[in-house]
Write an enzyme that holds these catalytic residues in place. Structure first.
Site, PDB file in Angstrom:
ATOM      1  N   ALA A 174     -10.754  -0.450  -0.883  1.00 48.10           N
ATOM      2  CA  ALA A 174      -9.501   0.269  -0.609  1.00 48.10           C
ATOM      3  C   ALA A 174      -9.204   0.290   0.881  1.00 48.10           C
ATOM      4  CB  ALA A 174      -9.585   1.692  -1.160  1.00 48.10           C
ATOM      5  N   TYR A 175     -10.230   0.541   1.678  1.00 53.46           N
ATOM      6  CA  TYR A 175     -10.057   0.621   3.136  1.00 53.46           C
ATOM      7  C   TYR A 175      -9.684  -0.739   3.716  1.00 53.46           C
ATOM      8  CZ  TYR A 175     -11.240   1.887   7.978  1.00 53.46           C
ATOM      9  OH  TYR A 175     -11.203   2.133   9.335  1.00 53.46           O
ATOM     10  N   ALA A 176     -10.401  -1.795   3.312  1.00 53.29           N
ATOM     11  CA  ALA A 176     -10.117  -3.129   3.836  1.00 53.29           C
ATOM     12  C   ALA A 176      -8.714  -3.584   3.453  1.00 53.29           C
ATOM     13  CB  ALA A 176     -11.159  -4.127   3.327  1.00 53.29           C
TER      14      ALA A 176
END
Length: 245
Positions: free
Chosen positions: A153-155
């Site tokens: 999700a962060y990437a």
């Protein structure tokens, strides 16, 4: 920019380790600081106190970075206090971790709202209001290169920030405003350490050619250059990670 004009910088996310270090560094560089915070007013006010104690100018302003009305008020407060905005550094973001198979999609939506929409909202205000000779500095992560499990999700959210960088730099043709993104590697901040056992942190540090984690001050030094004399760097993603990726 007139030589006698107060140089003003908005730094979002100053309740976090990197945001705090960036605000302190830019204040030392001579900028009046508008220290933004999302939920932790006390930490942002600590930054303001530190800047003022060192002889600088600073105010703290809260607001949801993904809310356009709140960010309009943030920029308005900076303009009212200091006469305008010359530099915007958007460090605010969140980093919950989970494998994609276990990821709560409500958390996924929150990450995208904060990290993607928040960046778009702040960058939009900056593009409209930063004065000639100024700089917009966004934040990504070296995870977009390291591609470690658990960071889906962060990437994904930070990949969107990288995609925006050169697009916005080209949209600001003729404005004399640079747009760049800093992508830190593993950096010794509370956000990085959260949920990680000491042994894992030690292992990650040992993988770096420099033999250590980055520091918030390392990252602030890169921002200082982009906000200052590095005018010929534009539309770039700078991987500030000591050689980790």
């Amino acid at each position: 920019m007139e030589s006698n004009q107060t140089r003003s910088a908005i730094v979002t996310g100053t309740s976090g380790g990197i945001g705090r270090a960036v605000a302190q560094r830019l204040a030392a560089d001579g900028f009046a600081i508008t220290a933004h915070y999302g939920g932790n007013r006390g930490r942002a006010e600590d930054v303001v106190d530190e800047v003022r104690a060192a002889g600088g100018q600073a105010i703290a302003v809260g607001g949801d970075a993904a809310d356009e009305s709140a960010m309009d008020k943030l920029f308005g407060a900076a303009e009212e206090a200091f006469g305008g905005v010359d530099v915007v550094v958007h460090t605010a973001g969140i980093m919950p971790l989970a494998p994609l198979t276990e990821l709560d999609l409500a958390v996924f939506d929150q990450v995208q709202r904060t990290n993607v929409r928040g960046t778009a909202v702040v960058a939009q205000q900056a593009a409209r209001r930063v004065r000639a000779g100024g700089a917009i500095v966004l934040f990504s992560t070296s995870i977009t290169r390291l591609q470690s499990p658990g960071y889906a999700a962060y990437a994904m959210s930070k990949g969107a920030v990288e995609a925006l960088t050169l697009v916005l730099a080209r949209e600001l043709r003729g404005r004399d405003v640079t747009v760049n993104t800093v992508a830190p590697g593993p950096t010794d901040t509370p956000l990085f350490r959260e949920g990680k056992p000491a042994q894992l942190i030690e292992t990650i540090a040992g993988l770096n050619p420099m033999g250590r984690l980055g520091t918030a001050e390392d990252i602030a030094g890169v921002v200082s250059a982009l906000a200052g004399t590095a005018r010929w760097v534009n539309g770039q993603v700078i991987y500030a990670n000591g050689g980790a990726a």
